[in-house]
Design an enzyme around this catalytic site. Structure first.
Site, PDB file in Angstrom:
ATOM      1  N   GLU C 280       0.823  -1.213   0.000  1.00 57.17           N
ATOM      2  CA  GLU C 280       0.000   0.000   0.000  1.00 57.17           C
ATOM      3  C   GLU C 280       0.857   1.263   0.000  1.00 57.17           C
ATOM      4  O   GLU C 280       0.571   2.224  -0.719  1.00 57.17           O
ATOM      5  CB  GLU C 280      -0.935  -0.010   1.220  1.00 57.17           C
ATOM      6  CG  GLU C 280      -2.222   0.760   1.011  1.00 57.17           C
ATOM      7  CD  GLU C 280      -3.292   0.345   2.025  1.00 57.17           C
ATOM      8  OE1 GLU C 280      -4.294  -0.253   1.617  1.00 57.17           O
ATOM      9  OE2 GLU C 280      -3.110   0.609   3.230  1.00 57.17           O
ATOM     10  N   SER C 320      -7.330   1.925  -2.647  1.00 56.00           N
ATOM     11  CA  SER C 320      -6.112   1.150  -2.864  1.00 56.00           C
ATOM     12  C   SER C 320      -6.511  -0.188  -3.475  1.00 56.00           C
ATOM     13  O   SER C 320      -7.516  -0.776  -3.097  1.00 56.00           O
ATOM     14  CB  SER C 320      -5.403   0.921  -1.522  1.00 56.00           C
ATOM     15  OG  SER C 320      -4.505  -0.162  -1.649  1.00 56.00           O
ATOM     16  N   GLU C 367     -14.163 -12.701  -6.967  1.00 56.88           N
ATOM     17  CA  GLU C 367     -12.809 -12.390  -7.430  1.00 56.88           C
ATOM     18  C   GLU C 367     -11.735 -13.019  -6.550  1.00 56.88           C
ATOM     19  O   GLU C 367     -10.572 -13.068  -6.928  1.00 56.88           O
ATOM     20  CB  GLU C 367     -12.600 -10.872  -7.529  1.00 56.88           C
ATOM     21  CG  GLU C 367     -12.791 -10.074  -6.250  1.00 56.88           C
ATOM     22  CD  GLU C 367     -14.212  -9.541  -6.066  1.00 56.88           C
ATOM     23  OE1 GLU C 367     -15.162 -10.208  -6.503  1.00 56.88           O
ATOM     24  OE2 GLU C 367     -14.347  -8.455  -5.479  1.00 56.88           O
TER      25      GLU C 367
END
Lengths: 632, 167, 575
Positions: C280, C320, C367
């Site tokens: 991040e 993010s 996902e």
């Protein structure tokens, strides 16, 4: 347009003779009529009651006939409620005050032809009581229904046109507002209200002056005044009648309240079920705006005030002040705990005054005539008058306004004309679902806040339902519980669950399944709800139960112990029986019985099979000729 | 799960345009949800999922709030009303004079309960509190037309007269 | 502050103006019972259990909302008060499906406790009623309205605390109930799965969808290799389920207990917290350098992600792309770990233990290809430990298994609001060439709902904001959208106070929730363990270094991008 006192005087001078010619008791009417441009005025009650009975067609017929007879000097005025709803549609011809009851379009044509044109009153169409034995016709103000009344809140109802601000001004309308704005301080108004002794007419009876004083003392740039016109008691319609008959009185009083507490905006919260009242209020607000009586810098002072209407949507609990405000805020109408009180933190979280319609209807009169005048009316405990919606088993159903201290007997026997069909008075219910019953032994109780609460009832908003021997008190208690149970907001547990359980216990009684233990539970739950519910709806929901148990315990016991309903109202406890001595065996009842519960040979007495009988009562209705069927 | 409403929504573009105007009017008004719901019901006759969704999005409030308000007040309806709305007053005066029997007779005649609509959407029944015509108790109304001092038998006859009317 | 003097049961009390009677009574050792009162968010006086007598005032008064007045005489234990509480509770019981023995909340139910305290007769007002359907429409929460007592605490949590408004009051009177619009089931709403409704519920009307049985089944399946990993805050709260004081660190016992559940491995999720930070921090600097959308929002909280997808789809490019630590761990286990140990990924059964119900939704997102098989809440783990008859309180300590045992203090503080931000600042500070000594960023610490700070790191201004509780998040976003505020990096956690106060955390009675700062006490465990850790910066973790060296190459490199990053989907608020 800016309104000035000069302009107010001008309008008054122009319209006063017209309005004064409509004097209920006939005083000065003839004299004033001479100054009026109209030779005769035909007033037609346009209240909801008379509208329902077809006053619209009567007005059409009157106008058509007047036109046909070229009566240019006669007007038809649609007014608010005269109060005598049982006799609607009501037509009154001034200046003589001839009182035509239950008018029809055909009758209307005759009134114009014979009375207006021909000069002969249609005596056969008049309300019979107004025709004296000597043939003389009494004005309606002199009949028994009106004689004992004293009209302050209803003073203009049935007298002026609610569609004409000029007629309101002719009765000194907006003069109190002028007086307040130009010569009284906020504190002056408060002390006048305090000295008058006016207490809220919505039910709780809180002194209006104190309420205003609290809100005035609360600090805040924005404050509101609200009017509670969410008349929820299913049997009361005085607030509606005032709005329908005299909407400007409310607008003026709200402006006075707004000045007193420092508000610039007001809301009238009206039941959506009152379309006529809403419409007239809307018209009145627009007229007041056009005349500069609402809006900026009223009477040239720095006081500005405007008013909006908000419609209720069918929730009795919104009569509770915090619930009402939640509703105006667009929320579910759930009450909240107090403190904070609305005078400190009310609508949209700012200081707010909320008064009931009838309360406001007294305000301008108090300002104009003075606190002493008002406090001279009524009793030590309660000053002024009270409007009651008289209903149930009574001859003169309608709206009455009496000085506080008038006894129940005077209202029922003198004004109400007694009980129909020769039945006897059993009890009166005041305060609607929050109130209690007053049994026959207390019929001489003078009506004021203290006396009513002493005998376990309450003033309430003014519903007064008369009951006779055919009314079952357990059933009535159950009726009110059904109502409060349905209308409970469901927020607090004692009310949400308590009303339901109480209702279920009462149903057990009326179904003939009650036990003594149930009566104890009923009493315990009733007491519990009084002490522990969040708002007045819940705290008072058990009042009808408590007071009927208090005064008619024997009736409860009859349902529980004897499994009978002395009033023969509770279906499941009623038995239909055939008197063999009277039954001739015509078979009519047997043939019409929907469940074939009646057996018997032709020309021999029949018998009802109690196990099959569904107690529909069809047989009773069929046996009119021989009267052989009875209930017990 | 479905949106809980089994009756098909048949809103028109004209109705939607009107609703958008209502939303625009009340968007900035404090407390605008109530009048917006009232006007929306005026447009559609009831407040189905699709309408409440438009109100929630338009007024920027949660649909829970809209639905909570819509189900709190007796005036709001989540189901369409019949062509003829029969309303029986169950106010105190009418009740004392036997309005409950009038209501039962009508319910039996139409085979639906109070608060329901006949499958052909011709009739719906509601019980109301005091229409203010206590002098005429018991009272029923059909689309606002008042029938006073009705007996159960007369009430059934009134219904029959509306049944006989062609669409 | 003005002090008000009053007496409660004739005992003089002096409290600041504005204090309620209920709060004042606490000072003299009286816990006035209540069911609906939740400090700050639900002061509605609805349940009427907290009634007291005020001398001179008619009827009884709800003490939770009534402010003290000078000279007031309060009585909390009169016959009238006791009778009223008893009857109210009996009425409530009469609407409550009294299946207490099999209830999830048995033993932790506030109504059950009061029933015992007041000696209730549960049959007195009982009626027979049909049961209403139970809402099973989400993978994370079950609503059983047959047990609901209409205290409205869940509604307050959902609407006031979280500004989600997925549930509300429906209808009125006896028919009033809590539910979603048109009774459509929570699964069809914009519910974010935070589970704050569950921990707000005083009874068993709300509970998580339990996955305990699935985990037991996997453990007893010889074909499966079962691995657990625990989120940073679990060690800080699990002890509460075993009657330990709030704020007890039970990491060692927890690891021992997990290993005693069967042939299972226990890993430390703080490792992927560290991994998240490295990814991040690099992403942030990359965004700044390459002119990609800013501010950047953290993405480790699945409740916040779903909130953003429903309410602010336009901000999805600002999230993010890093997977949450849970999903990074799942990906790591099903790839790296399996490869390294020669396990077929389909034989590896991954159990995450998280303080959160939203993570139950997250594991089911398509996902993520079921990288994590099952997510258990703190409460569910406790239930497994109890079900295995393990005497938790007496256990010795053990350590997490390799290769995912060692993590930094930065990973630990992930569980508290501001923790992710502080951990990221430590690493970003290094990446930007800032002062190497900078470790503690106090401005972003603490349980305040919205915190902001601006740091100048080696000449770069870094304006940051930290919000916990979604109503606070909404406020921050609205301020950004209106241009009133401008930040570079924003941390958002859906639950007020962060994961230590998550929807999967141990139940605490309102008597605790209203008077003890749960958030601060629980967070203190994390900050202490950060202090005690020799490793304070995520990028300095030997495990992380090894992962990059052996497997990923570099932060944001292809493999890392493929395994550690994700995409988001705009969702409608209403269908």
């Amino acid at each position: 347009m800016k309104m000035t006192i000069e302009r107010l005087n001008e309008i008054k001078a122009q319209y006063e003779p017209i309005v004064k010619a409509r004097n209920l008791v006939g005083e000065y009417a003839e004299e004033m009529a001479q100054h009026s441009q109209y030779r005769k005025q035909i007033l037609v009650c346009g209240g909801t009651g008379c509208t329902s009975s077809g006053c619209g067609k009567v007005v059409e017929a009157l106008e058509a006939e007047l036109k046909a007879n070229n009566c240019d000097d006669v007007i038809v005025v649609k007014t608010g409620c005269f109060g005598y709803c049982a006799l609607g549609p009501i037509v009154i011809v001034y200046p003589e005050g001839a009182f035509y009851s239950q008018a029809t379009p055909e009758g209307a044509a005759r009134i114009v032809k014979e009375h207006i044109v021909g000069g002969n009153v249609c005596k056969d169409l008049l309300f019979p009581e107004t025709v004296q034995e000597n043939g003389e016709v009494l004005p309606l103000g002199k009949i028994r229904f009106y004689k004992k009344q004293m009209r302050i809140a209803l003073r203009n109802c049935g007298v002026i046109s609610p569609f004409k601000i000029e007629e309101y001004i002719a009765t000194d309308g907006y003069r109190a507002l002028h007086k307040v704005l130009t010569s009284m301080s906020q504190d002056d108004v408060i002390s006048t209200m305090l000295a008058s002794g006016l207490r809220g007419r919505g039910g709780a009876g809180f002194p209006t002056g104190r309420k205003w004083a609290f809100a005035k003392a609360s600090v805040g740039d924005v404050k509101y005044v609200c009017c509670n016109a969410d008349e929820g008691d299913p049997g009361a319609f005085m607030d509606r009648s005032i709005l329908e008959g005299d909407p400007h009185a409310i607008i003026e009083a709200m402006a006075i309240a707004a000045y007193t507490i420092g508000a610039k905006q007001g809301y009238v919260y009206v039941r959506a079920e009152y379309p006529i009242a809403v419409e007239r209020l809307r018209i009145a607000i627009n007229q007041a705006r056009e005349m500069g009586l609402l809006g900026k810098n009223i009477f040239g002072t720095d006081f500005s005030f405007d008013l909006d209407i908000r419609l209720g949507a069918g929730a009795f609990v919104c009569g509770e002040e915090t619930a009402l405000m939640a509703s105006i805020e667009g929320k579910r109408g759930e009450p909240r705990p107090r403190p904070p009180f609305p005078a400190v933190k009310g609508l949209f979280g700012v200081p707010t005054v909320l008064n009931n319609v009838e309360t406001y209807a007294n305000v301008a009169q108090i300002i104009l005539k003075g606190a002493d005048w008002f406090s001279s009316i009524g009793t030590e405990d309660t000053k002024g008058t009270k409007v009651f919606a008289l209903g149930g088993k009574i001859n003169n159903v309608g709206l009455v306004e009496v000085p506080m201290g008038t006894t129940l007997r005077e209202i029922i026997e003198d004004i109400g004309g007694g009980i129909p069909n020769g039945k006897t008075f059993k009890a009166a219910q005041t305060g609607g679902p929050s109130g209690g019953c007053i049994p026959a032994e207390f019929i001489d109780t003078p009506i004021d806040f203290a006396s009513l609460s002493k005998i376990g009832s309450m003033m309430g908003s003014g519903g007064l339902i008369v009951m006779d021997e055919d009314t079952c008190m357990v059933d009535i208690a159950k009726f009110y519980l059904e109502f409060t149970c349905e209308e409970s907001c469901g927020k607090c547990s004692p009310c949400r669950i308590g009303t339901k359980r109480l209702l279920q216990l009462l149903e057990k009684l009326t179904d003939g399944k009650g036990e003594m233990e149930d009566l104890e539970k009923i009493e315990e739950l009733s007491k519990h709800m009084q002490s522990s519910c969040l708002c007045a709806l819940g705290q008072t929901a058990s009042n009808p139960v408590v007071s009927t148990i208090k005064f008619f315990r024997d009736e409860y016991l009859a349902h529980i112990v004897d499994k009978t309903c002395p009033a023969h109202k509770c279906k499941k406890l009623t038995r239909y029986l055939i008197d063999p001595d009277k039954c001739v065996g015509c078979t009519l009842c047997a043939r019409n019985c929907p469940v074939k519960a009646i057996k018997g040979e032709v020309k021999k007495p029949h018998v009802i099979d109690q196990d099959k009988c569904i107690k529909c009562g069809v047989c009773l209705g069929n046996c009119k000729k021989f009267k052989a069927i009875y209930t017990e | 799960m479905s949106n809980g409403n089994s009756i098909e929504f048949m809103g028109t573009p004209a109705q939607e345009a009107e609703l958008k105007k209502v939303i625009a009017k009340y968007k900035e008004q404090p407390g605008g949800l109530m009048p917006a719901l009232q006007e929306a019901q005026g447009i559609y006759g009831y407040l189905p999922y699709e309408v409440q969704k438009m109100l929630a999005e338009g007024l920027d409030v949660s649909m829970s709030e809209v639905y909570g308000v819509a189900t709190f007040y007796a005036q709001f309806s989540l189901v369409p009303k019949g062509k003829y709305i029969i309303s029986v007053c169950l106010g105190t005066a009418c009740y004392v004079k036997g309005a409950d029997r009038v209501l039962t007779a009508i319910e039996e005649k139409l085979g639906i309960k109070s608060g329901e609509c006949t499958p052909d959407r011709k009739f719906s029944i509601e019980a109301c509190r005091c229409v203010g015509a206590c002098g005429l108790a018991p009272v029923m109304t059909v689309n606002g037309e008042v029938y006073g001092k009705v007996t159960p038998e007369q009430a059934v006859k009134v219904i029959e007269s509306y049944m006989a009317k062609e669409d | 502050m003005k002090m008000i003097n009053l007496t409660i049961n004739n005992i003089p009390v002096s409290v600041p103006e504005g204090t309620t009677i209920l709060q004042a009574a606490k000072q003299i050792g009286i816990d006035i019972p209540s069911l609906c009162y939740l400090k700050d968010i639900n002061c509605i006086g609805a349940c009427r259990v907290c009634v007291v007598e005020i001398v001179g005032r008619r009827g009884l008064t709800a003490s939770c909302t009534y402010p003290v007045e000078e000279g007031m005489k309060v009585l909390t234990n009169t016959p009238a008060v006791r009778a009223s509480r008893k009857t109210t509770l009996e009425l409530i019981l009469s609407t409550h499906n009294r299946k207490c023995l099999s209830c999830e909340r048995s033993g932790k139910c506030e109504l059950q406790k009061l029933a015992a305290d007041y000696g209730l007769d549960e049959d007195r007002f009982a009626v027979e009623e049909e049961l209403v359907p139970i809402d099973y429409s989400t993978p994370y929460v079950v609503r059983d309205n047959n047990k609901c007592i209409n205290c409205q605490r869940c509604i307050a949590a959902c609407s006031k605390m979280q500004s989600v408004g997925a549930i509300g009051n429906i209808r009125r009177g006896y028919d009033v109930h809590v539910g979603s619009p048109f009774e459509m089931g929570l699964g069809s709403t914009a519910c974010v799965g935070c589970g704050q409704c569950i921990v707000a519920c005083p009874v068993g009307a709300l509970s998580e969808v339990s996955n305990v049985d699935k985990v037991w089944a996997a453990i007893s399946d010889p074909a499966k290799k079962v691995v657990f990993f625990t989120a940073p805050s679990i060690a800080a709260t699990l002890g509460e389920c075993f009657d330990m004081p709030v704020g007890t660190n039970v990491e060692g016992k927890m690891v021992t207990a997990i290993k005693m559940l069967g042939d299972v491995e226990a890993f430390n999720m703080n490792v992927t917290a560290d991994l998240t930070i490295v990814e991040e921090a690099n992403e942030l600097i990359n965004r700044v350098k390459s002119d990609k959308p800013l501010p950047m929002f953290t993405s480790c909280c699945p409740g916040w992600i779903k909130f953003c997808e429903h309410n602010y789809p336009e901000l999805l490019p600002n999230l993010s792309t890093c997977k949450s630590p849970q999903q990074m761990f799942g990906a790591l286990l099903k790839s790296y770990y399996c490869e390294k140990n020669g396990i077929d990924p389909k034989d590896l059964f991954v159990v995450s233990v998280i303080p959160c119900t939203a993570k139950k939704f997250e594991v089911e997102r398509g996902e993520f290809h079921a990288d994590v098989d099952v997510a258990l809440t703190t409460r569910e783990l406790a239930k497994m430990i109890k079900g295995a008859s393990i005497n938790f309180n007496e256990l010795p300590d053990s350590e997490f298994g390799d290769p995912f045992a060692i993590a930094t203090g930065a990973g630990a503080i992930f569980g508290a609001t501001g923790g992710v931000m502080e951990a990221a600042l430590r690493t970003a500070n290094n990446l930007l060439g800032g002062n190497n000594e900078a470790l503690v960023f106090t401005d972003v610490r603490g349980t305040t709902g919205i915190k902001e700070a601006t740091y100048t790191i080696n000449g770069t201004e870094v304006a940051v904001c930290v919000a916990s509780g979604l109503a606070n998040a909404r406020k921050v976003i609205e301020m950004i959208k209106s241009g009133e505020k401008n930040y570079l990096f924003i941390e958002i956690m859906a639950c007020p106070g962060g994961c230590i106060n998550g929807g999967g955390q141990p139940y605490q009675f309102d008597a605790v929730r209203n008077f003890v700062d749960l958030k601060a006490l629980r967070a203190s465990v994390l900050y202490k363990s950060d202090d005690a850790n020799g490793l304070r910066k995520s990028h300095e973790s030997p495990v992380i270094k090894a992962l990059y060296d052996e497997y990923f190459g570099a932060p944001g490199a292809e493999k890392a991008h493929h395994l550690l990053h994700t995409k988001y989907t705009a969702r409608k608020k209403y269908n």
